[in-house]
Design an enzyme around this catalytic site. Structure first.
Site, PDB file in Angstrom:
ATOM      1  N   GLN A 111      51.287  61.169  40.490  1.00 56.58           N
ATOM      2  CA  GLN A 111      50.006  61.199  41.180  1.00 56.58           C
ATOM      3  C   GLN A 111      48.616  60.260  40.739  1.00 56.58           C
ATOM      4  O   GLN A 111      48.118  59.438  41.429  1.00 56.58           O
ATOM      5  CB  GLN A 111      49.358  62.135  41.806  1.00 56.58           C
ATOM      6  CG  GLN A 111      50.339  63.116  42.913  1.00 56.58           C
ATOM      7  CD  GLN A 111      49.366  64.338  43.367  1.00 56.58           C
ATOM      8  OE1 GLN A 111      48.363  64.259  43.576  1.00 56.58           O
ATOM      9  NE2 GLN A 111      50.472  65.192  43.497  1.00 56.58           N
ATOM     10  N   CYS A 112      48.672  60.429  39.162  1.00 56.44           N
ATOM     11  CA  CYS A 112      47.519  59.527  38.595  1.00 56.44           C
ATOM     12  C   CYS A 112      48.036  58.397  37.824  1.00 56.44           C
ATOM     13  O   CYS A 112      49.240  58.338  37.802  1.00 56.44           O
ATOM     14  CB  CYS A 112      47.000  60.726  37.433  1.00 56.44           C
ATOM     15  SG  CYS A 112      46.198  62.023  38.112  1.00 56.44           S
ATOM     16  N   THR A 113      47.158  57.458  37.624  1.00 61.16           N
ATOM     17  CA  THR A 113      47.876  56.244  37.049  1.00 61.16           C
ATOM     18  C   THR A 113      47.720  56.541  35.691  1.00 61.16           C
ATOM     19  O   THR A 113      46.550  56.540  34.740  1.00 61.16           O
ATOM     20  CB  THR A 113      46.730  55.212  37.143  1.00 61.16           C
ATOM     21  OG1 THR A 113      46.630  54.852  38.648  1.00 61.16           O
ATOM     22  CG2 THR A 113      47.096  53.915  36.806  1.00 61.16           C
ATOM     23  N   LEU A 123      51.710  65.543  39.209  1.00 61.03           N
ATOM     24  CA  LEU A 123      50.440  65.308  38.762  1.00 61.03           C
ATOM     25  C   LEU A 123      50.582  63.891  38.030  1.00 61.03           C
ATOM     26  O   LEU A 123      49.839  62.845  38.207  1.00 61.03           O
ATOM     27  CB  LEU A 123      49.709  66.333  37.884  1.00 61.03           C
ATOM     28  CG  LEU A 123      48.508  65.865  37.466  1.00 61.03           C
ATOM     29  CD1 LEU A 123      47.303  65.701  38.608  1.00 61.03           C
ATOM     30  CD2 LEU A 123      47.783  67.032  36.579  1.00 61.03           C
TER      31      LEU A 123
END
Length: 709
Positions: free
Chosen positions: A577-579, A574
């Site tokens: 995947q996220c900035t 996670l």
């Protein structure tokens, strides 16, 4: 709308033996203040020199109206037409930069200056040729453009007789002195004079009348006009006053002229104050007044007589007036003027050569409406950009509003609003003058197959066509998405269409902001080999130091890659995947992205501008706003930025000639292969696969040499 004085409603006792005059009242239309605002911002700026303006007055107002001098939006154009049957009056505008200057301005000196000009026109005879020189005015103003408060003080310079003017016969209505035939003859003669002179109103004229005839003539034809009148002289004055016992202000300076020119041959003069009213479709001049006065003789020396004329304020005292237009002006127009205010103030002193029109008229496409997209949009609005379009396929989640300033908690409810649509709507709420649109759509990406079914292929084709249309309709494309591969398709389309691309990407505490190299126009590339995007030996002369690299040889976001973009979110946790970045980073990068665009637009060569590097920081900047870098790489942990420059890579998977040629020839068919294939397709096409093989072979040879040793 108009500021009108009521002081003329309370004249002195008509039994007085000295002639009294009803002063002008200023009537300034809202359009005048709006035009002054535009002139101040765009033209005058810090210039306080006097400006010539034009007003008008009218002799046909209904009873009860004061004598008004009107200024409209056209007052700044001295060649502009005025309403029919109105008389023009020319004046001088003194617009001050500060309220302190407005208050401390020498009003006496200003009045004396205008009075001297009138006196000189009388002595020289110019006023006989052009009687409008007698009706001058001056206007002292200060415009508080933050609050839309306008301070002003009118002056209608009038020269004075030392002992006043004595009335011989009191004013009476024209209908009581003239017969119906004479009134009709006067009306006809006046109309013919106006027609002959090419005007619809005439300020002063000579009159001689008999039982059933009336003749009128301009002042300049005085000599010989009254020879058959037995010494009787009658003059007409276009009179804006409605009072039955008092003439209006325009008569004052004319009587000074008459005394100076003819006082030695005339003892008295008859005055007809010409008033021309139309009521219910019927024209009527019978309410005009006529009277006789004693003309003072030898009243003046060579010096200008004493002058009066400053208008009283609403309280009846000597002081300026103020009008507050912040509430009565259109709120949307107020917002537009206020948005442009700070920008135009830059041009006054700090950056006089700043071309705001290039910035304001730039149509900007924002691909990504997340943290970067929100920051970029707000900064674009700060620069006055009016056309902003968002593209995003995400919905607003509960984690977004604290980092993305265009969204609120309510936007997250019920599954969240589409980001692109909500962002466009919020921009219009912030500033109604912006033209913002949102497109809730996905951007097809390399390594993300779309060939699952005919439906998915058709949707991908539609999304590509929409993206092509959007890029074609905009001037600047901002790449602000989360993933690397999502930037590939717009980078290819924009390179093919020769659009300026500004890219911004974030790490945890690092960022990169860059402009993509702008390819030369296609006809130049095909018509002349020197415009080839692939750098030759002569192109690289000096380029090893990353200096003097023109915009068409600069690299894009993918030019430093030796692998093709693919699915970067597969098999990621996670946090991968996220900035995940420091909260302030997006605002810094977003602001720099917009400032880079502005600097590029201000350069004479635009996107083809030579790139500035860190080595140029001490050199003369190429634009009024400073450097025009290729890249800005920031390191928040060190609070430091560097300005690297990189050349276009001839094996780039996005902007190389092979990729652009395939896209332009095959269109969506080529793109579908990229979407549905692994990264090896682009690597094979551009030559990266061969480069990898050659590199591996070179490493094997190096190892063999080491083993031999």
């Amino acid at each position: 709308m108009a500021a009108v004085s009521n002081e003329s409603q309370n004249p002195v006792d008509p039994g007085s033996s000295k002639l009294q005059f009803a002063p002008f009242s200023s009537a300034l239309n809202v359009g005048f203040w709006h035009e002054l605002t535009q002139k101040k911002l765009n033209e005058y700026r810090l210039d306080e020199t006097p400006k010539v303006i034009k007003g008008y007055y009218y002799n046909g107002d209904p009873s009860g109206f004061p004598a008004r001098l009107t200024l409209e939006y056209s007052a700044f154009d001295i060649n502009a037409s005025i309403p029919a049957r109105c008389c023009p009056a020319f004046g001088t505008l003194y617009n001050t930069n500060t309220f302190e200057t407005f208050k401390s301005c020498d009003k006496k000196s200003l009045l004396e200056k205008e009075a001297n000009e009138i006196w000189e026109s009388i002595k020289s005879g110019a006023a006989l040729e052009n009687p409008m020189l007698l009706n001058r005015f001056l206007l002292l103003t200060f415009a508080d453009l933050k609050k839309y408060h306008f301070y002003y003080w009118f002056c209608y310079p009038a020269l004075c007789f030392p002992d006043g003017i004595h009335v011989i016969q009191k004013p009476v209505c024209l209908g009581d002195r003239f017969s119906l035939n004479q009134i009709q003859a006067l009306q006809k003669a006046y109309d013919e004079l106006c027609q002959t002179e090419g005007v619809t109103a005439f300020p002063y004229f000579l009159i001689k009348y008999h039982d059933n005839s009336v003749v009128v003539s301009p002042l300049k034809k005085w000599d010989g006009f009254f020879q058959d009148q037995g010494g009787k002289v009658t003059v007409g004055v276009y009179d804006p006053c409605n009072l039955s016992h008092y003439p209006g202000w325009p008569l004052r300076n004319f009587l000074i002229l008459a005394s100076h020119k003819w006082g030695n041959i005339l003892q008295s003069i008859e005055v007809l104050c010409f008033r021309d009213r139309t009521m219910q479709g019927v024209r009527d001049i019978t309410h005009s007044i006529i009277f006789e006065i004693k003309l003072p003789q030898g009243a003046f020396g060579p010096d200008c007589p004493k002058a009066v004329g400053w208008e009283k304020n609403q309280k009846g005292g000597m002081g300026p007036r103020v009008v507050n237009l912040s509430e009565c002006m259109d709120p949307k127009r107020l917002a537009e003027s206020s948005v442009d205010l700070n920008l135009k103030l830059m041009c006054w002193r700090l950056v006089p050569t700043l071309d705001l029109e290039k910035i304001v008229s730039a149509k900007c496409l924002l691909l990504g409406a997340g943290t970067l997209g929100c920051s970029v949009a707000r900064t674009l609005m700060g620069w006055g950009v009016r056309k902003i379009t968002f593209v995003d396929n995400a919905r607003i989640s509960y984690s977004n509003p604290v980092r993305q300033p265009l969204y609120e908690f309510e936007d997250c409810l019920s599954g969240g609003k589409p980001k692109a649509l909500a962002a466009a709507e919020r921009l219009q709420k912030i500033f109604p003058g912006v033209n913002s649109e949102g497109y809730n759509m996905s951007i097809p990406m390399p390594g993300h197959p779309v060939n699952f079914s005919e439906v998915t292929m058709a949707q991908a084709r539609k999304d590509v066509a929409t993206l092509e249309e959007l890029i074609d309709a905009h001037d600047v494309v901002f790449l602000l998405m989360d993933t690397r591969e999502s930037r590939w398709l717009p980078a290819v389309i924009a390179a093919s269409k020769r659009k300026l691309v500004i890219n911004a990407a974030l790490g945890f505490d690092t960022f990169v902001v860059m402009r993509h190299g702008l390819k030369k126009p296609k006809q130049q590339e095909t018509g002349n080999a020197c415009f080839s995007t692939a750098p030759g030996p002569s192109d690289l002369l000096g380029s090893s130091l990353f200096s003097n690299i023109p915009g068409y040889k600069l690299g894009c976001y993918f030019c430093n890659d030796v692998v093709a973009p693919g699915d970067s979110t597969r098999d990621r946790t996670l946090d991968q995947q996220c900035t995940v970045s420091r909260p302030g980073l997006a605002m810094i990068a977003g602001a720099l992205a917009v400032e880079l665009m502005v600097s590029v637009l201000q350069h004479p060569e635009g996107g083809y501008a030579v790139a500035s590097s860190s080595d140029d920081r001490m050199n003369e900047p190429p634009t009024s706003l400073g450097l025009v870098p290729h890249q800005i790489r920031g390191f928040l942990s060190r609070f430091d930025n560097v300005l690297p420059v990189s050349l276009a890579f001839d094996k780039c998977t996005a902007c190389s000639p092979k990729v652009l040629d395939q896209y332009e020839r095959e269109g969506f068919n080529f793109l579908a292969k990229v979407f549905n294939s692994s990264h090896s397709f682009l690597e094979d096409l551009t030559g990266l696969t061969l480069l990898h093989q050659e590199t591996q072979a070179a490493e094997i040879w190096d190892m063999s040499d080491d083993e031999t040793v």
